[in-house]
Scaffold this active site. Structure first.
Site, PDB file in Angstrom:
ATOM      1  N   CYS A  80     -16.165  26.164  37.243  1.00 38.92           N
ATOM      2  CA  CYS A  80     -16.391  24.888  38.120  1.00 38.92           C
ATOM      3  C   CYS A  80     -17.814  24.198  38.241  1.00 38.92           C
ATOM      4  O   CYS A  80     -17.900  23.233  38.118  1.00 38.92           O
ATOM      5  CB  CYS A  80     -15.674  25.255  39.505  1.00 38.92           C
ATOM      6  SG  CYS A  80     -13.878  25.525  39.294  1.00 38.92           S
ATOM      7  N   HIS A 135     -19.608  21.750  45.054  1.00 39.64           N
ATOM      8  CA  HIS A 135     -19.660  23.031  44.277  1.00 39.64           C
ATOM      9  C   HIS A 135     -21.254  23.334  43.713  1.00 39.64           C
ATOM     10  O   HIS A 135     -21.152  24.052  42.683  1.00 39.64           O
ATOM     11  CB  HIS A 135     -18.546  23.184  43.657  1.00 39.64           C
ATOM     12  CG  HIS A 135     -18.329  24.807  43.614  1.00 39.64           C
ATOM     13  ND1 HIS A 135     -17.339  25.304  42.620  1.00 39.64           N
ATOM     14  CD2 HIS A 135     -18.662  25.906  44.263  1.00 39.64           C
ATOM     15  CE1 HIS A 135     -17.294  26.583  42.816  1.00 39.64           C
ATOM     16  NE2 HIS A 135     -18.136  27.097  43.831  1.00 39.64           N
TER      17      HIS A 135
END
Length: 503
Positions: A80, A135
């Site tokens: 991710c 993130h």
């Protein structure tokens, strides 16, 4: 025609031109909506052979694919954080020190020096917003609002969707000496920020909030688009929502809608939310002047998160004909779904087999909107405008490197996949774990070579038969290493190799 009449008409023409609004003289910049799904596999959506056949129909996404260009060789990074760093910077994630998934307690975070897609669009005169998952780090210099985004609302910017389960699992295991109320107050929070400002906590990020978070993110996206339409300003909306990432907790509206449990329910819910965005663009009258991209950040989470499922169903996606899952660098881990719609520019109902990296979006957008890319660093993405507009079948990329932590572990050159380390599942039997818990062992001097077209599942090593492949396949490796001499990478993330404290 008399000379006096000609002069008069010319003067009138010049006067009309001089008083015409700027929008009539300059081409209008397209709005850009980038919807990023999370760990949706190549074989999950209807337009890629999933959908109804997977027990989870995706009619709005299938419609979007028919209205635009479907990329069949869209490649990402192995996790991710790495994929999002590559998308936002147009560089391999290792150049930002973000080549592993960001976890709490690790020091790696996006640097203040990074130039992101938010800054690209902001510099081109756009209103910018991100609603969802960043993130890339929670330090002040790492926030999206420190990198060109006017608005941010979402989960903590240094962790992911599964953080909604942190408090309940801490309470379950009695691992943290605190009451449930204390854990809730100290646990992950939904946050918001505006350009240049600090994060503000909104509410605890609980499983109940997790189930409905995408409704919030879409509502905020729609409000943002309405405001920019009213202001007459082009907008860049980045919507990295939760579709596909464990725990796929569906909202009440979609609970039980699919035939495969929570994962399918959330896929169908994500399809509905994409439809909400498309309907709003049409309602606002800007769908013809808006580029819409839908893409996944990774291949499926796979077996590592399957236990999040309900009633015996695995909470995991499908990588189609390819091998692998999130955390690996196999084809199924880094090849996934993406399509682009731009009415009047991108031909509808078309596909492209051009190799297209997630890094390529940034220089492509820079070309389209007149943005300026930095020249004081290597940019690994390439301008693929020709692919989008149908002017090139092959595109402008024929290779891609893959990194895990500090290691360059694999490369793609055309249809060839080359591994420099032996990545394989750890353990045996019930202990067998692929994906993010794989092992990486050194090779005995020579790389493994596969041909993805002959063997999509990578079952047959062909390096001995096609030994000549090593020459062109290694060329991008050596070119990359040369750039590192001039532009050294920051320290790579590391959470497994500590050498007894020797550094």
């Amino acid at each position: 025609m008399s000379r006096d009449l000609s002069v008069g008409l010319l003067a009138l023409l010049l006067a009309v031109t001089a008083t015409a609004p700027a929008s009539a003289q300059q081409p209008q910049k397209p709005n850009v909506v980038f919807i990023l799904a999370d760990n949706v596999g190549y074989g999950d959506l209807g337009s890629y052979g999933g959908g109804e056949l997977r027990g989870a129909p995706t009619p709005r996404l299938d419609q979007l694919a028919r209205e635009g260009l479907r990329l069949t060789q869209y490649l990402v990074e192995p996790g991710c954080t790495p994929s999002r760093a590559a998308l936002m910077t147009g560089q391999y994630s290792i150049r930002s020190g973000l080549s592993l998934v960001a976890l709490e307690g690790t020091p790696n975070t996006l640097s203040a020096r990074a130039f992101t897609m938010g800054e690209l669009f902001k510099g081109a005169g756009y209103a910018t917003a991100i609603f969802g998952k960043w993130h890339l780090g929670g330090e002040p210099q790492s926030l999206p609002t420190a990198h060109g985004f006017d608005e941010f609302y979402g989960i903590p910017p240094n962790i992911s969707w599964d953080s909604a389960t942190y408090v309940s699992s801490m309470d379950l295991t009695h691992s943290v000496a605190a009451t449930p109320a204390e854990l809730l107050a100290r646990g992950p929070q939904i946050v918001e920020a505006t350009a240049g400002g600090a994060l503000r906590a909104v509410k605890p990020f609980t499983p109940e909030v997790r189930a409905n978070i995408d409704y919030e993110l879409v509502d905020k996206s729609i409000d943002f688009m309405r405001r920019q339409k009213a202001a007459g300003k082009p907008f860049f909306l980045y919507l990295p929502f939760s579709m596909g990432h464990v725990p796929n907790l569906p909202s009440a509206q979609f609970k039980g809608k699919s035939r495969i449990g929570n994962y399918g329910d959330k896929i169908m819910e994500g399809d509905y939310h994409v439809g909400q965005i498309l309907d709003t663009l049409k309602e606002l009258g800007v769908d013809d002047s808006t580029i819409v991209v839908f893409a996944s950040d990774n291949g499926p989470f796979g077996q590592a998160g399957r236990e999040f499922g309900n009633d015996g169903t695995p909470d995991m996606g499908n990588s189609g004909p390819f091998r692998g899952e999130l955390g690996e660098v196999t084809e199924g881990a880094i090849r996934t779904a993406a399509f682009v719609r731009w009415p009047g520019k991108v031909q509808p109902n078309t596909t492209s087999y051009a190799m297209f990296s997630i890094m390529d979006f940034m220089p492509t957008f820079a070309h389209i909107v007149g943005g300026t890319m930095p020249t004081d660093r290597p940019i690994d993405g390439v301008d693929q405008t020709d692919v989008l507009l149908g002017n090139s079948a092959a595109g402008h990329r024929e290779s891609l490197l893959s990194f895990i932590g500090a290691d360059l572990v694999a490369a793609r050159w055309k249809q060839w996949r080359i591994y420099f380390t032996d990545i394989h599942p750890t353990g045996d039997g019930p202990q067998r774990e692929p994906g993010v818990f794989s092992a990486s062992a050194p090779m005995a001097g020579y790389p493994k070579v596969y041909n993805i077209e002959m063997d999509p599942h990578e079952d047959l090593i062909v390096g001995g038969v096609f030994a000549w492949v090593s020459d062109p396949a290694l060329k991008p490796v050596f070119e990359y290493l040369e750039t590192v001499k001039k532009y050294p990478n920051p320290p790579a993330p590391n959470i497994t190799q500590f050498h007894g404290g020797r550094g």
